[in-house]
Enzyme design. Structure first.
Site, PDB file in Angstrom:
ATOM      1  N   SER A   1      -4.818 -13.289   3.319  1.00  0.00           N
ATOM      2  CA  SER A   1      -5.821 -12.550   2.555  1.00  0.00           C
ATOM      3  C   SER A   1      -5.949 -13.282   1.233  1.00  0.00           C
ATOM      4  O   SER A   1      -5.026 -13.262   0.413  1.00  0.00           O
ATOM      5  CB  SER A   1      -5.353 -11.110   2.353  1.00  0.00           C
ATOM      6  OG  SER A   1      -6.231 -10.466   1.471  1.00  0.00           O
TER       7      SER A   1
ATOM      8  N   TYR B   1       0.835  -1.205   0.000  1.00  0.00           N
ATOM      9  CA  TYR B   1       0.000   0.000   0.000  1.00  0.00           C
ATOM     10  C   TYR B   1       0.874   1.261   0.000  1.00  0.00           C
ATOM     11  O   TYR B   1       0.596   2.241   0.708  1.00  0.00           O
ATOM     12  CB  TYR B   1      -0.934   0.029   1.203  1.00  0.00           C
ATOM     13  CG  TYR B   1      -1.931  -1.124   1.290  1.00  0.00           C
ATOM     14  CD1 TYR B   1      -2.143  -2.006   0.233  1.00  0.00           C
ATOM     15  CD2 TYR B   1      -2.661  -1.338   2.450  1.00  0.00           C
ATOM     16  CE1 TYR B   1      -3.037  -3.060   0.322  1.00  0.00           C
ATOM     17  CE2 TYR B   1      -3.572  -2.381   2.555  1.00  0.00           C
ATOM     18  CZ  TYR B   1      -3.751  -3.247   1.481  1.00  0.00           C
ATOM     19  OH  TYR B   1      -4.639  -4.287   1.596  1.00  0.00           O
TER      20      TYR B   1
END
Ligand SMILES: NC(=O)c1ccc[n+]([C@@H]2O[C@H](COP(=O)([O-])OP(=O)(O)OC[C@H]3O[C@@H](n4cnc5c(N)ncnc54)[C@H](OP(=O)(O)O)[C@@H]3O)[C@@H](O)[C@H]2O)c1
Length: 263
Positions: free
Chosen positions: A161, A65
């Site tokens: 994830s 990110y």
């Protein structure tokens, strides 16, 4: 279930609504409906303050990110009040993502996350899948390295994830927690149910379809954000819905809707 609840058997207590932080540090190669500028420090400080005063304790970040981890490390106060979730495996160079699930890269990534987040422990580390969930889990080098950090107390829980429902099922069997996609269009049901049966933690990403739920709404009396929150938080096998936002008014509204969904 109350707003603060156990994340399966991990020993962590998490808020039903968590704050996603992709937008804190990355605005290229993302699939949100509209382009946006990265927020300034004050915007992030305000979001963190509103989150905490609303009872949110989960912050979800990742090395992929952009500057998100670094900015959280700089701006977060009272680290012990938060459940910090980060990831390993995906690296984003500003244009492209590449993936590395080797033991050596996992070690470097965890040490870098500890440094960037200015902490000596990570509450939950998720393997950031490239889509081949089951192969990553079966190959195992990354997981073994995460277990070594866990034994030393630098990581409190390990999860994945996932990008597939079948991968979510296997992750629930092997790890402490799973992050799945669950929204009005796509629901990783099998993974959520398997995790529930095994007492594993369940986090949800893309609950608002990365903002498209709103952009695609046709207007009228529909409130698809409310419907989404009801669909996710109405499922009591799900422990925390991670919603990304740069808007304190969206954040406050999401808290209201989450509380209503749980009432
Ligand atoms: N591990 C992974 O592979 C993965 C992938 C994707 C996401 N995630 C994690 O999950 C988090 C959430 O996923 P996401 O960011 O893709 O999508 P999301 O939470 O489904 O949607 C976020 C988008 O919805 C908008 N939004 C939020 N609240 C709103 C409201 N009340 N009304 C209208 N729009 C609203 C936000 O825009 P505004 O800024 O304008 O509010 C933002 O663009 C991420 O931040 C990240 O932490 C993980």
């Amino acid at each position: 279930m109350s707003f603060l609840r156990p994340l399966g058997n991990t020993g962590l207590q998490v808020s039903a609504l968590g704050l996603g932080t992709v937008k804190f540090g990355r605005n290229s190669g993302v699939k949100y409906p509209a382009a946006f500028e990265l927020p300034d420090d004050n915007t992030i400080r305000n979001l963190l303050a509103v989150a905490r005063e609303s009872g949110i304790n989960v912050l979800d970040t990742a090395p992929a990110y952009g500057s998100s981890e670094e900015r959280i490390g700089q701006l977060l106060q009272h680290r012990q009040d938060w459940v910090l979730v980060t990831k390993v495996g995906e690296e984003f160079d500003g244009t492209h993502s590449k993936f590395d699930f080797s033991a050596a890269h996992t070690r470097i990534s965890i040490e870098r996350s500890l440094q960037r987040l200015r902490t000596d422990y990570l509450d939950l580390v998720l393997v950031h899948s490239d889509g081949d969930d089951e192969a990553i889990l079966r190959q195992g080098d990354c997981i073994q390295m995460l277990r070594d950090f866990h034994k030393r107390g630098a990581i409190r829980a390990i999860g994945m994830s996932v990008k597939t429902d079948a991968g979510g099922v296997l992750a629930a069997e092997l790890l402490d927690a799973v992050m799945v996609t669950y929204n009005l269009q796509q629901q990783d049901h099998a993974a959520v149910e398997r995790a529930h049966v095994l007492g594993k933690g369940v986090l949800v990403k893309k609950g608002l379809m990365s903002g498209h739920v709103n952009a695609d709404a046709t207007g009228g009396m529909q409130d698809l954000v409310r419907d989404s929150m009801n669909a996710v938080l109405g499922n009591n096998c799900i422990h925390s819905m991670i919603v990304g936002t740069l808007s304190t008014s969206h954040l406050r509204r999401n808290v209201e809707l989450a509380l209503a969904a749980l009432a």
